[in-house]
Design a protein around this motif. Sequence first.
Motif, PDB file in Angstrom:
ATOM      1  N   GLU A   1     -48.276 -14.998  42.586  1.00  0.00           N
ATOM      2  CA  GLU A   1     -48.908 -13.816  41.679  1.00  0.00           C
ATOM      3  C   GLU A   1     -49.211 -14.244  39.747  1.00  0.00           C
ATOM      4  O   GLU A   1     -47.935 -14.768  39.842  1.00  0.00           O
ATOM      5  CB  GLU A   1     -49.021 -12.186  41.919  1.00  0.00           C
ATOM      6  CG  GLU A   1     -49.285 -11.490  40.412  1.00  0.00           C
ATOM      7  CD  GLU A   1     -49.435 -10.406  40.890  1.00  0.00           C
ATOM      8  OE1 GLU A   1     -49.104  -9.901  42.108  1.00  0.00           O
ATOM      9  OE2 GLU A   1     -49.553  -9.124  40.086  1.00  0.00           O
TER      10      GLU A   1
ATOM     11  N   ARG B   1     -55.511  -4.299  50.084  1.00  0.00           N
ATOM     12  CA  ARG B   1     -54.580  -4.064  50.116  1.00  0.00           C
ATOM     13  C   ARG B   1     -54.522  -2.518  50.815  1.00  0.00           C
ATOM     14  O   ARG B   1     -52.860  -2.114  50.545  1.00  0.00           O
ATOM     15  CB  ARG B   1     -53.642  -4.137  49.279  1.00  0.00           C
ATOM     16  CG  ARG B   1     -53.940  -5.018  48.312  1.00  0.00           C
ATOM     17  CD  ARG B   1     -53.790  -3.296  47.409  1.00  0.00           C
ATOM     18  NE  ARG B   1     -52.760  -3.349  46.682  1.00  0.00           N
ATOM     19  CZ  ARG B   1     -52.196  -2.194  46.874  1.00  0.00           C
ATOM     20  NH1 ARG B   1     -52.791  -1.053  47.114  1.00  0.00           N
ATOM     21  NH2 ARG B   1     -50.711  -2.234  46.438  1.00  0.00           N
TER      22      ARG B   1
ATOM     23  N   GLU C   1     -45.373  -9.151  54.849  1.00  0.00           N
ATOM     24  CA  GLU C   1     -44.582  -9.496  53.808  1.00  0.00           C
ATOM     25  C   GLU C   1     -43.417  -9.795  54.914  1.00  0.00           C
ATOM     26  O   GLU C   1     -43.411  -9.453  55.899  1.00  0.00           O
ATOM     27  CB  GLU C   1     -44.428  -8.653  53.582  1.00  0.00           C
ATOM     28  CG  GLU C   1     -45.042  -8.566  52.003  1.00  0.00           C
ATOM     29  CD  GLU C   1     -44.906  -7.619  51.128  1.00  0.00           C
ATOM     30  OE1 GLU C   1     -44.732  -7.833  49.724  1.00  0.00           O
ATOM     31  OE2 GLU C   1     -43.843  -6.342  50.684  1.00  0.00           O
TER      32      GLU C   1
ATOM     33  N   LYS D   1     -56.706  -9.442  44.799  1.00  0.00           N
ATOM     34  CA  LYS D   1     -56.306  -7.739  45.446  1.00  0.00           C
ATOM     35  C   LYS D   1     -57.130  -6.812  44.781  1.00  0.00           C
ATOM     36  O   LYS D   1     -57.519  -6.749  43.778  1.00  0.00           O
ATOM     37  CB  LYS D   1     -55.210  -7.610  45.168  1.00  0.00           C
ATOM     38  CG  LYS D   1     -54.084  -8.982  46.331  1.00  0.00           C
ATOM     39  CD  LYS D   1     -52.862  -8.365  46.549  1.00  0.00           C
ATOM     40  CE  LYS D   1     -52.358  -9.050  47.899  1.00  0.00           C
ATOM     41  NZ  LYS D   1     -50.784  -8.013  47.974  1.00  0.00           N
TER      42      LYS D   1
ATOM     43  N   HIS E   1     -48.419  -3.791  51.879  1.00  0.00           N
ATOM     44  CA  HIS E   1     -48.819  -3.505  51.016  1.00  0.00           C
ATOM     45  C   HIS E   1     -49.884  -2.565  51.664  1.00  0.00           C
ATOM     46  O   HIS E   1     -49.780  -0.848  51.446  1.00  0.00           O
ATOM     47  CB  HIS E   1     -49.221  -3.861  49.569  1.00  0.00           C
ATOM     48  CG  HIS E   1     -48.222  -4.878  49.606  1.00  0.00           C
ATOM     49  ND1 HIS E   1     -48.807  -6.025  49.398  1.00  0.00           N
ATOM     50  CD2 HIS E   1     -47.567  -4.711  48.606  1.00  0.00           C
ATOM     51  CE1 HIS E   1     -47.074  -6.504  49.152  1.00  0.00           C
ATOM     52  NE2 HIS E   1     -46.812  -5.744  48.272  1.00  0.00           N
TER      53      HIS E   1
ATOM     54  N   GLY F   1     -52.901  -9.331  41.545  1.00  0.00           N
ATOM     55  CA  GLY F   1     -52.558  -8.066  42.000  1.00  0.00           C
ATOM     56  C   GLY F   1     -53.433  -7.204  41.746  1.00  0.00           C
ATOM     57  O   GLY F   1     -54.294  -6.982  40.701  1.00  0.00           O
ATOM     58  N   SER F   2     -53.086  -5.784  42.353  1.00  0.00           N
ATOM     59  CA  SER F   2     -53.678  -4.945  42.566  1.00  0.00           C
ATOM     60  C   SER F   2     -53.754  -4.103  40.807  1.00  0.00           C
ATOM     61  O   SER F   2     -55.217  -4.213  40.583  1.00  0.00           O
ATOM     62  CB  SER F   2     -53.270  -3.436  43.613  1.00  0.00           C
ATOM     63  OG  SER F   2     -53.608  -3.075  43.460  1.00  0.00           O
ATOM     64  N   ARG F   3     -53.146  -4.422  40.076  1.00  0.00           N
ATOM     65  CA  ARG F   3     -52.463  -3.609  39.019  1.00  0.00           C
ATOM     66  C   ARG F   3     -53.166  -4.345  38.118  1.00  0.00           C
ATOM     67  O   ARG F   3     -53.755  -3.694  36.959  1.00  0.00           O
ATOM     68  CB  ARG F   3     -51.233  -3.215  38.647  1.00  0.00           C
ATOM     69  CG  ARG F   3     -50.669  -2.662  40.001  1.00  0.00           C
ATOM     70  CD  ARG F   3     -49.180  -2.865  39.941  1.00  0.00           C
ATOM     71  NE  ARG F   3     -48.627  -1.536  40.579  1.00  0.00           N
ATOM     72  CZ  ARG F   3     -48.432  -1.925  42.353  1.00  0.00           C
ATOM     73  NH1 ARG F   3     -49.014  -3.295  42.655  1.00  0.00           N
ATOM     74  NH2 ARG F   3     -47.731  -1.412  43.379  1.00  0.00           N
TER      75      ARG F   3
ATOM     76  N   GLN G   1     -52.930 -15.632  42.784  1.00  0.00           N
ATOM     77  CA  GLN G   1     -52.695 -14.178  43.063  1.00  0.00           C
ATOM     78  C   GLN G   1     -53.446 -13.238  42.123  1.00  0.00           C
ATOM     79  O   GLN G   1     -52.256 -13.490  40.851  1.00  0.00           O
ATOM     80  CB  GLN G   1     -51.971 -13.911  44.103  1.00  0.00           C
ATOM     81  CG  GLN G   1     -51.348 -12.496  44.503  1.00  0.00           C
ATOM     82  CD  GLN G   1     -50.758 -12.443  45.591  1.00  0.00           C
ATOM     83  OE1 GLN G   1     -50.614 -12.816  46.403  1.00  0.00           O
ATOM     84  NE2 GLN G   1     -50.699 -10.897  45.301  1.00  0.00           N
TER      85      GLN G   1
ATOM     86  N   ARG H   1     -46.010 -16.807  50.719  1.00  0.00           N
ATOM     87  CA  ARG H   1     -46.716 -16.075  49.630  1.00  0.00           C
ATOM     88  C   ARG H   1     -45.502 -15.781  49.389  1.00  0.00           C
ATOM     89  O   ARG H   1     -44.273 -15.444  50.392  1.00  0.00           O
ATOM     90  CB  ARG H   1     -47.384 -15.105  50.158  1.00  0.00           C
ATOM     91  CG  ARG H   1     -46.451 -13.643  51.373  1.00  0.00           C
ATOM     92  CD  ARG H   1     -46.945 -12.809  50.898  1.00  0.00           C
ATOM     93  NE  ARG H   1     -46.093 -11.807  49.616  1.00  0.00           N
ATOM     94  CZ  ARG H   1     -46.342 -11.456  48.629  1.00  0.00           C
ATOM     95  NH1 ARG H   1     -47.882 -10.839  48.549  1.00  0.00           N
ATOM     96  NH2 ARG H   1     -45.345 -10.814  48.165  1.00  0.00           N
TER      97      ARG H   1
ATOM     98  N   LYS I   1     -42.926 -10.257  39.571  1.00  0.00           N
ATOM     99  CA  LYS I   1     -43.391  -8.535  39.704  1.00  0.00           C
ATOM    100  C   LYS I   1     -43.564  -8.073  39.470  1.00  0.00           C
ATOM    101  O   LYS I   1     -43.400  -7.671  38.313  1.00  0.00           O
ATOM    102  CB  LYS I   1     -41.867  -8.511  40.893  1.00  0.00           C
ATOM    103  CG  LYS I   1     -41.724  -9.790  41.852  1.00  0.00           C
ATOM    104  CD  LYS I   1     -42.617  -9.643  42.904  1.00  0.00           C
ATOM    105  CE  LYS I   1     -43.071  -8.711  43.515  1.00  0.00           C
ATOM    106  NZ  LYS I   1     -43.874  -9.095  44.603  1.00  0.00           N
ATOM    107  N   PRO I   2     -44.853  -7.621  39.456  1.00  0.00           N
ATOM    108  CA  PRO I   2     -45.379  -5.866  38.711  1.00  0.00           C
ATOM    109  C   PRO I   2     -44.596  -4.675  39.250  1.00  0.00           C
ATOM    110  O   PRO I   2     -44.810  -4.308  40.643  1.00  0.00           O
ATOM    111  CB  PRO I   2     -46.950  -6.325  39.345  1.00  0.00           C
ATOM    112  CG  PRO I   2     -47.117  -6.437  40.351  1.00  0.00           C
ATOM    113  CD  PRO I   2     -45.896  -7.935  40.450  1.00  0.00           C
TER     114      PRO I   2
ATOM    115  N   CYS J   1     -41.459 -10.637  49.702  1.00  0.00           N
ATOM    116  CA  CYS J   1     -42.038  -9.267  49.031  1.00  0.00           C
ATOM    117  C   CYS J   1     -41.971 -10.775  47.747  1.00  0.00           C
ATOM    118  O   CYS J   1     -42.495 -10.673  47.249  1.00  0.00           O
ATOM    119  CB  CYS J   1     -41.442  -8.438  48.187  1.00  0.00           C
ATOM    120  SG  CYS J   1     -42.214  -7.518  47.266  1.00  0.00           S
TER     121      CYS J   1
ATOM    122  N   ASP K   1     -53.638  -7.246  53.570  1.00  0.00           N
ATOM    123  CA  ASP K   1     -52.269  -7.255  53.534  1.00  0.00           C
ATOM    124  C   ASP K   1     -52.066  -6.124  54.582  1.00  0.00           C
ATOM    125  O   ASP K   1     -51.604  -5.359  53.807  1.00  0.00           O
ATOM    126  CB  ASP K   1     -52.201  -7.521  51.724  1.00  0.00           C
ATOM    127  CG  ASP K   1     -50.578  -6.819  51.959  1.00  0.00           C
ATOM    128  OD1 ASP K   1     -49.593  -6.166  52.692  1.00  0.00           O
ATOM    129  OD2 ASP K   1     -50.441  -7.117  50.542  1.00  0.00           O
TER     130      ASP K   1
HETATM  131  C1  PEP Z   1     -47.840  -8.570  46.280  1.00  0.00           C
HETATM  132  O1  PEP Z   1     -48.484  -8.822  47.000  1.00  0.00           O
HETATM  133  O2  PEP Z   1     -46.554  -9.144  45.636  1.00  0.00           O
HETATM  134  C2  PEP Z   1     -48.131  -7.308  45.476  1.00  0.00           C
HETATM  135  C3  PEP Z   1     -47.856  -6.769  44.421  1.00  0.00           C
HETATM  136  O3  PEP Z   1     -49.105  -6.724  45.996  1.00  0.00           O
HETATM  137  P1  PEP Z   1     -50.083  -6.125  45.748  1.00  0.00           P
HETATM  138  O4  PEP Z   1     -50.774  -5.827  44.238  1.00  0.00           O
HETATM  139  O5  PEP Z   1     -50.956  -5.601  46.876  1.00  0.00           O
HETATM  140  O6  PEP Z   1     -49.606  -4.190  44.985  1.00  0.00           O
END
Ligand code: PEP
Length: 341
Positions: A161, A234, A295, A204, A269, A181-183, A179, A123, A128-129, A99, A266
């Motif tokens: 990311e 994801r 992961e 994502k 997640h 990220g989802s957020r 990357q 990856r 990190k979010p 992760c 993915d």
């Molecule tokens: C990730 O892939 O590290 C991640 C934070 O995933 P996601 O944006 O899908 O939550």
Amino acid sequence: MIVTLQLGADAAQVKRALVARGLWLTALTAPHDPNAVTHFVVAPSSTRVDAQELARIEGVASVSVAASAHPKVDVHGPVVSVAGVSVGGGRPVVMAGPCAVESPSQVEAVAARVAALGAQFLRGGAFKPRTSPYAFQGHGGEALRWMRDAADRHGLRVVTEAMSEAEAPRVAEYADLLQIGSRNMQNFALLKASGRTGRPVLLKRAMSASVEEWLLAAEYLLSHGATGVILCERGIRSFDDATRNLLDLGAVALLSHVHRLPVVVDPSHGTGRRDLVAPLAKAALAVGAAGVMLETHDDPGRALSDGPQALPPEQFAQVMGELGVAPRASAAPVARAEVAS
Ligand code: PEP
Ligand code: MN
């Protein structure tokens, strides 16, 4: 496609003729009479639809093609080349790693392990979010370097990311595939900045985004210079918390077979639990995904984030075998493309 009916046409009969061709429709009605169907909007389909043939159906006045909101996505195609690796080229790709990038030795060990088992991408998050501001936020710029060095030693491509517009150019110096990220799927400033790096992008899906919103986010990237977009399903939010998210494999089939776009799934997640990763990774490839993102951690109990969904080494090796990925004979480093200015 928009099918316009003749005045006084039997709408039910036209509908039957369209449905018989396997088409997915929405009816439009006249403003003054909700029962008077005037048009059918035909959704994109995996079977080829001939507009002239539809125009010959009894009761149809004309057939027109609606302007697309994402013209660059529509002509994108199913393959993206990432520093010499084809994603969507027929052979499934595996993007694997922790992760978060936790230390030089951690990322070196995981890179060696996933490369030997046939993964093409490393990856891992340098930035990190995290939902909580008190949770581990990533080692930032330093981790980008650790990751790049480990990937180069083992002939892997890097996917990592970028979380902000300001960071995007720096992340692109180290990443082969940027990357989002989802957020951040609808962080438009970040999408534009990421596109401007000239890198291909792994986009994502946001946890509450419709497929159309996801495609429009991809259009932002392509219209600002991204050399390709790989969509990553994801998991989305649902009413049920039995799994961390709801992995939407229907959307994967739709995007792969109807829109003919490269999609990576993915399941880590998507489910949040390692025991469901293997079945869903196999399902993802079966429905048309170009690859999977997994992961894995050498010691998941000590992982700084997402330990419960990380595959320990033996289980990761087993999943790779179940996916039919051949171990690599040798892992020679391969030259990377330069970052666009
Ligand atoms: C990730 O892939 O590290 C991640 C934070 O995933 P996601 O944006 O899908 O939550
Ligand atoms: Mn994670």
